[in-house]
Design an enzyme around this catalytic site. Structure first.
Site, mmCIF file in Angstrom:
data_model
loop_
_atom_site.group_PDB
_atom_site.id
_atom_site.type_symbol
_atom_site.label_atom_id
_atom_site.label_comp_id
_atom_site.label_asym_id
_atom_site.label_seq_id
_atom_site.Cartn_x
_atom_site.Cartn_y
_atom_site.Cartn_z
ATOM 1 N N CYS A 85 73.781 57.500 -133.674
ATOM 2 C CA CYS A 85 75.191 57.755 -133.367
ATOM 3 C C CYS A 85 76.073 57.170 -134.439
ATOM 4 C CB CYS A 85 75.555 57.163 -132.016
ATOM 5 S SG CYS A 85 75.526 55.368 -131.992
ATOM 6 N N GLY A 87 68.081 51.990 -132.550
ATOM 7 C CA GLY A 87 69.154 52.771 -133.151
ATOM 8 C C GLY A 87 70.477 52.449 -132.497
ATOM 9 N N CYS A 88 71.276 53.459 -132.235
ATOM 10 C CA CYS A 88 72.599 53.271 -131.651
ATOM 11 C C CYS A 88 72.510 52.630 -130.268
ATOM 12 C CB CYS A 88 73.292 54.621 -131.537
ATOM 13 S SG CYS A 88 74.789 54.585 -130.536
ATOM 14 N N TYR A 89 73.195 51.525 -130.076
ATOM 15 C CA TYR A 89 73.098 50.855 -128.780
ATOM 16 C C TYR A 89 73.867 51.576 -127.687
ATOM 17 C CZ TYR A 89 76.970 48.140 -131.049
ATOM 18 O OH TYR A 89 78.073 47.728 -131.761
#
Length: 367
Positions: A20, A199-201
Site C-alpha cells: 500500500c 508489508g503495509c500495516y
C-alpha cells in the site's frame, strides 16, 4: 501440524497482497526504551512497565512527551488534584494500584481505607522500595512528600493520622494511580502478544482485527537501530525498522498456529524486502519472536510451507523482539476510519472479503 497447514494451502495465492501507499504526515520522534509485558497497556509511554523495577532517570522534558498534561502536572510538577475527584477515594473494589507514570506496583486494595480527606488513602505501601520520601516545606508547611520509588514521580504526602497497625496515612492523588481489579489481572494471564511485519500495516491490521480471539492490533515499527523512528525515517529504508502490527490475542480463543496461518495467507512471504510496488527493508516479511515458543512455531510452519507450497523460497526473517514503537494515531484502525478512501475500497476491502469467506467460522461476531 502438516494436515493443519495443508487445509489452507490451496487458498494462499488468492490472498497475496499488493503493498500500500502511505501518506506523509510527520511522526513524533520521542526517544524511547522498550517496555516490558504489562498488565496495563500504554503504547504511548515506553517507560511504563508493571514488572520492571529498574530505576528510571529521565528529564522532565522526556516525561512531558509521554504523559498526559494533567498527569504531568501532578507527577512532575507536584500539583495537587481537587479532593473528592472521581470515585477512587472511596472505592473498596479488590485489586492493585500502580504508578500512573511508570507502572510500578504501589498498593494493594487491602492496604486502603476510606478517609474524610477526599483523596485515595492507604495505611501501608506494597514494599519498602515502592515509595520513597523527602521533606516538603512548600506553602509554609512542613510535610513528607511521597514519590514513586522507580521514577520519582510525585504521588502525594504521608501523614501520621492513619489507622492501625501503622498509624500512617498515604494521601495520594488519584490521577497518579492506575487501578486494576483482581479479575482483570487474572484474565490478563490468558493474553499474549506477537509482532509481525507483512508489508503495509493497514492491510495486515484490518485482517487481524476481524479474527476471533484477537483483542488488540496496533500498527507501528520494530527492528532496526533507531529508537522510535518517525514514519519518514522508516520510509527511507535506512533505519532497519519494518512496518509491523503488534497483535494481542487470547490464548483460550486462538493460538500461534492460527496467527501464523493468517499471516502467511495475507501477504507474499517469497518476495525479499518488498510487497507489490513497495520496495525496501521496511516492507520485509518478518516475525519478531518474544520467546522460544514463538520462534519454534514460526520455524515449524515455514518448514512445512517450503516443502508443500511455494516454488520460491520463503524469505520471512525471524528476529528477536527488542522494542515496538506505535505509529501515529492516523495509522491506527485505518480501514475502519477511512472506508470511503479509494485505497480502502480498491485494495483493503477485496482482501477482507476473501479473508472473511475463507475464515468465516473464525470471525468475530458482529454486535
Amino acid at each position: 501440524m502438516r494436515n493443519y497447514i495443508l487445509n489452507f494451502l490451496i487458498l494462499l495465492p488468492m490472498f497475496m497482497l499488493n503493498a500500500c501507499g502511505q501518506n506523509n504526515t510527520k511522526s513524533n520522534t520521542t526517544k524511547k526504551t522498550m517496555a516490558m509485558e504489562n498488565v496495563i497497556s500504554k503504547p504511548e509511554n515506553p517507560y511504563y512497565s508493571n514488572t520492571d523495577t529498574t530505576k528510571l532517570v529521565l528529564t522532565d522534558a522526556e516525561w512531558k512527551k509521554v504523559l498526559p498534561p494533567d498527569l504531568y502536572a501532578v507527577a512532575r510538577q507536584a500539583d495537587t488534584e481537587r479532593a473528592f475527584t472521581g470515585t477512587m477515594w472511596k472505592s473498596d473494589t479488590k485489586g492493585t494500584y500502580y504508578c500512573a507514570a511508570c507502572g510500578l506496583k504501589l498498593f494493594k486494595s487491602d492496604q486502603k481505607f476510606v478517609s474524610s480527606c477526599g483523596w485515595p488513602s492507604f495505611f501501608e505501601q506494597d514494599n519498602k522500595n515502592s515509595i520513597i520520601f523527602r521533606n516538603d516545606n512548600s506553602y509554609g508547611m512542613h510535610r513528607i512528600e511521597a514519590l514513586c520509588g522507580r521514577c520519582n514521580s510525585h504521588l502525594g504526602h504521608l501523614f501520621d493520622d492513619g489507622p492501625e497497625p501503622t498509624g500512617k496515612r498515604y494521601c495520594m492523588n488519584a490521577i497518579s494511580l492506575d487501578f486494576i481489579p483482581d479479575a482483570v489481572t487474572e484474565n490478563k494471564s490468558n493474553l499474549e502478544t506477537i509482532v509481525l511485519g507483512g508489508g503495509c500495516y493497514w492491510c495486515v491490521e484490518a485482517v487481524y482485527e476481524q479474527l476471533d480471539g484477537v483483542t488488540q492490533v496496533v500498527s507501528g515499527f520494530s527492528g532496526g537501530t533507531v529508537e522510535n523512528p518517525s514514519y519518514e525515517e522508516v520510509c527511507t529504508g535506512t533505519t532497519g525498522a519494518a512496518e509491523v502490527v503488534q497483535i494481542t490475542y487470547d490464548k483460550t480463543k486462538t493460538n500461534l498456529d492460527e496467527i501464523f496461518k493468517v499471516f502467511f495467507t495475507v501477504h507474499d512471504p517469497t518476495t525479499l524486502n518488498r510487497q507489490g510496488a513497495d520496495v525496501g527493508t521496511q516492507y520485509r516479511s518478518v516475525i519478531f519472536y518474544k520467546n522460544e515458543e514463538q520462534k519454534k512455531a514460526a520455524q515449524s510452519i515455514i518448514a512445512e510451507l517450503n516443502q508443500a507450497v511455494y516454488s520460491g523460497k520463503i524469505v520471512t526473517t525471524l528476529e528477536p523482539f527488542k522494542a515496538f514503537y506505535k505509529a501515529k494515531d492516523y495509522h491506527q484502525n485505518y480501514y475502519e476510519n477511512n472506508k470511503n478512501q479509494p485505497y480502502c475500497q480498491l485494495v483493503i476491502q477485496p482482501k477482507l472479503e476473501k479473508f472473511e469467506k475463507v475464515f468465516k467460522d473464525r470471525l468475530k461476531k458482529k454486535h
